[in-house]
Design an enzyme around this catalytic site. Structure first.
Site, PDB file in Angstrom:
ATOM      1  N   PHE A 270       0.840  -1.194   0.000  1.00 32.99           N
ATOM      2  CA  PHE A 270       0.000   0.000   0.000  1.00 32.99           C
ATOM      3  C   PHE A 270       0.871   1.238   0.000  1.00 32.99           C
ATOM      4  O   PHE A 270       2.061   1.196   0.330  1.00 32.99           O
ATOM      5  CB  PHE A 270      -0.938   0.004   1.221  1.00 32.99           C
ATOM      6  CG  PHE A 270      -0.215   0.071   2.543  1.00 32.99           C
ATOM      7  CD1 PHE A 270       0.035   1.295   3.155  1.00 32.99           C
ATOM      8  CD2 PHE A 270       0.219  -1.090   3.171  1.00 32.99           C
ATOM      9  CE1 PHE A 270       0.698   1.367   4.373  1.00 32.99           C
ATOM     10  CE2 PHE A 270       0.888  -1.028   4.390  1.00 32.99           C
ATOM     11  CZ  PHE A 270       1.126   0.206   4.980  1.00 32.99           C
ATOM     12  N   CYS A 271       0.253   2.367  -0.393  1.00 32.27           N
ATOM     13  CA  CYS A 271       0.929   3.663  -0.367  1.00 32.27           C
ATOM     14  C   CYS A 271      -0.138   4.734  -0.179  1.00 32.27           C
ATOM     15  O   CYS A 271      -1.293   4.418   0.096  1.00 32.27           O
ATOM     16  CB  CYS A 271       1.735   3.887  -1.641  1.00 32.27           C
ATOM     17  SG  CYS A 271       0.738   3.888  -3.154  1.00 32.27           S
ATOM     18  N   THR A 272       0.217   5.988  -0.334  1.00 31.33           N
ATOM     19  CA  THR A 272      -0.706   7.082  -0.021  1.00 31.33           C
ATOM     20  C   THR A 272      -1.929   7.091  -0.930  1.00 31.33           C
ATOM     21  O   THR A 272      -3.066   7.074  -0.462  1.00 31.33           O
ATOM     22  CB  THR A 272       0.012   8.436  -0.105  1.00 31.33           C
ATOM     23  OG1 THR A 272       1.167   8.409   0.719  1.00 31.33           O
ATOM     24  CG2 THR A 272      -0.900   9.564   0.342  1.00 31.33           C
ATOM     25  N   ILE A 299      -4.073   4.629   0.878  1.00 30.16           N
ATOM     26  CA  ILE A 299      -4.471   4.932   2.252  1.00 30.16           C
ATOM     27  C   ILE A 299      -5.603   5.954   2.274  1.00 30.16           C
ATOM     28  O   ILE A 299      -6.527   5.865   3.081  1.00 30.16           O
ATOM     29  CB  ILE A 299      -3.264   5.466   3.034  1.00 30.16           C
ATOM     30  CG1 ILE A 299      -2.125   4.444   3.048  1.00 30.16           C
ATOM     31  CG2 ILE A 299      -3.651   5.834   4.464  1.00 30.16           C
ATOM     32  CD1 ILE A 299      -0.783   5.031   3.430  1.00 30.16           C
TER      33      ILE A 299
END
Length: 429
Positions: A270-272, A299
């Site tokens: 996952f990332c922003t 996120i």
């Protein structure tokens, strides 16, 4: 609709152990999806609006408008109802749009100038990156300004189906507008990697908890160390990378150790906003692993979609603007930022003797000399005096000008390097 079946498992839910069929990911073909309204200021019904669309890989992050008003977060459907239809617009008047799309661009300079012009003409600020692999960035402005820019972006080659995540801010979160030419829209430095051809499976935010609670899932945070420091998911591995370019070497170094943690090589990342983990899953699949998953919309989409009482997120999410962080519901976070080094700061760090507002913090104190700190202190003093007079601070404006010139110089160097690389490639052909 395409169904990707990848097995069943057991979920260790908070209420006890229960069975579930978690890897049945519904992926909507963007060609058949309803076309979303172009900005957070256009009224639409939930069935036809941006939130109704579930993108396949390489379509960008999922849009965050969930009601007829342009709040762009869960307050639209909950607290917003009690505040009135326009409460969010009054309290948070600026629309923030995060977008990306992997799509082939040919003539980058020809795309850059018109995009820059339409942003400036509509009072939109932020940063947009253009590369031969696509577009990426975050911009902010009025609802009308954002709508005009997104209409222009959707007219660019391959961007008709680009999706955008909206949130709101109480003040303009960017100082200037910049459209930059880059080799990659998110720099990993792995030649020949094409996220459009083979990426991991998207997992929708409402299905993410089940994947994380499976004991065989290896969860990796693909963001940089200073971002992870503000918050992350329960059980996530922090690679402690300073830049995304370090991720491939980190993964190759720790691959055997990581795979030993699970009975099956199942990796979730996952990332922003979704772009880095999309590229990271493409890389991991190119390394020979097939069961790879990533959080759809990143996120930000999770914090917008999943209620806080059911959330596995801990802390706040770092964002690359003057809000510093956001919380559940995409509300502005509580962390501050050092004006000298831009690091996010906790209350404990701000209580440090090395912290002085606008001058230094524990992250940069030892990296600056007394002359630099004195210059920062004078800048803050002048800014305070200007604010008391109700005037704009010339020093801050000069800082912005210097930063603009530095970015323009860096962009020109990148452009020249890109042209050189293209010329060498043609010679090799």
């Amino acid at each position: 609709m395409t169904l990707i079946a990848a097995g069943a498992g057991m979920c260790r839910a908070r209420s006890g152990l229960q069975s579930y069929q978690w890897i049945v990911v519904a992926v909507t073909d963007p060609k058949n999806a309803p076309h979303a309204d172009p900005a957070c200021g256009t009224a639409t019904t939930p069935a036809a609006g941006p939130a109704a669309r579930t993108p396949a890989s390489s379509t960008g992050v999922a849009a965050a408008v969930s009601d007829v008003t342009p709040d762009g977060n869960e307050r639209n459907g909950t607290a917003h109802a009690a505040q009135g239809d326009h409460a969010g617009e009054q309290d948070l008047p600026f629309c923030v749009a995060a977008l990306y799309r992997f799509t082939p661009f040919e003539d980058l300079p020809a795309l850059r100038e018109p995009l820059q012009d339409v942003c400036v003409a509509n009072g939109v600020k932020g940063t947009l990156l253009l590369a031969h692999e696509g577009i990426n960035g975050t911009i902010a402005g009025t609802d009308e300004g954002i709508a005009a820019v997104l209409a222009h972006v959707r007219a660019m080659p391959g961007c008709a189906e680009i999706e955008v995540k909206f949130s709101r801010a109480p003040a303009m979160p960017f100082l200037r507008m910049k459209v930059r030419l880059k080799k990659e829209i998110v720099t990993m430095g792995v030649p020949g990697l094409d996220p459009r051809s083979d990426v991991g499976h998207y997992v929708q935010p409402e299905d993410w908890n089940a994947l994380l609670e499976d004991p065989d899932t290896i969860l990796i945070d693909t963001r940089n160390d200073y971002e992870v420091a503000t918050g992350t998911f329960v059980g996530a591995i922090d690679p402690k990378t300073k830049t995304f370019r370090e991720f491939p070497d980190w993964f190759r170094t720790h691959r055997e150790e990581l795979l030993a943690k699970g009975r099956t090589p199942r990796i979730a990342m996952f990332c922003t906003g979704g772009i880095r983990c999309e590229k990271a899953t493409a890389f991991v699949k190119a390394e020979g692993l097939d069961e790879v998953y990533h959080l759809q919309g990143g996120i930000l989409k999770y914090l917008e979609t999943v209620p806080e009482e059911k959330s596995l997120w801990r802390g706040e999410c770092f964002v690359f603007d003057q809000r510093v962080t956001v919380k559940h519901g995409l509300e502005p976070g509580s962390l501050e930022q050092c004006h000298a080094c831009r690091s996010p700061l906790t209350a404990e760090e701000m209580a440090s003797p090395k912290y002085e507002h606008g001058v230094s913090c524990p992250h940069c104190y030892d990296e600056r000399d007394e002359k630099q700190r004195a210059r920062y202190a004078e800048r803050e003093r002048q800014a305070k005096l200007a604010a008391e007079r109700g005037e704009a601070h010339l020093g801050a404006e000069m800082d912005a000008i210097r930063e603009r010139k530095r970015r323009e110089r860096d962009a020109e160097i990148e452009r020249q390097n890109m042209l050189r690389d293209m010329a060498l490639a043609r010679l090799q052909e």
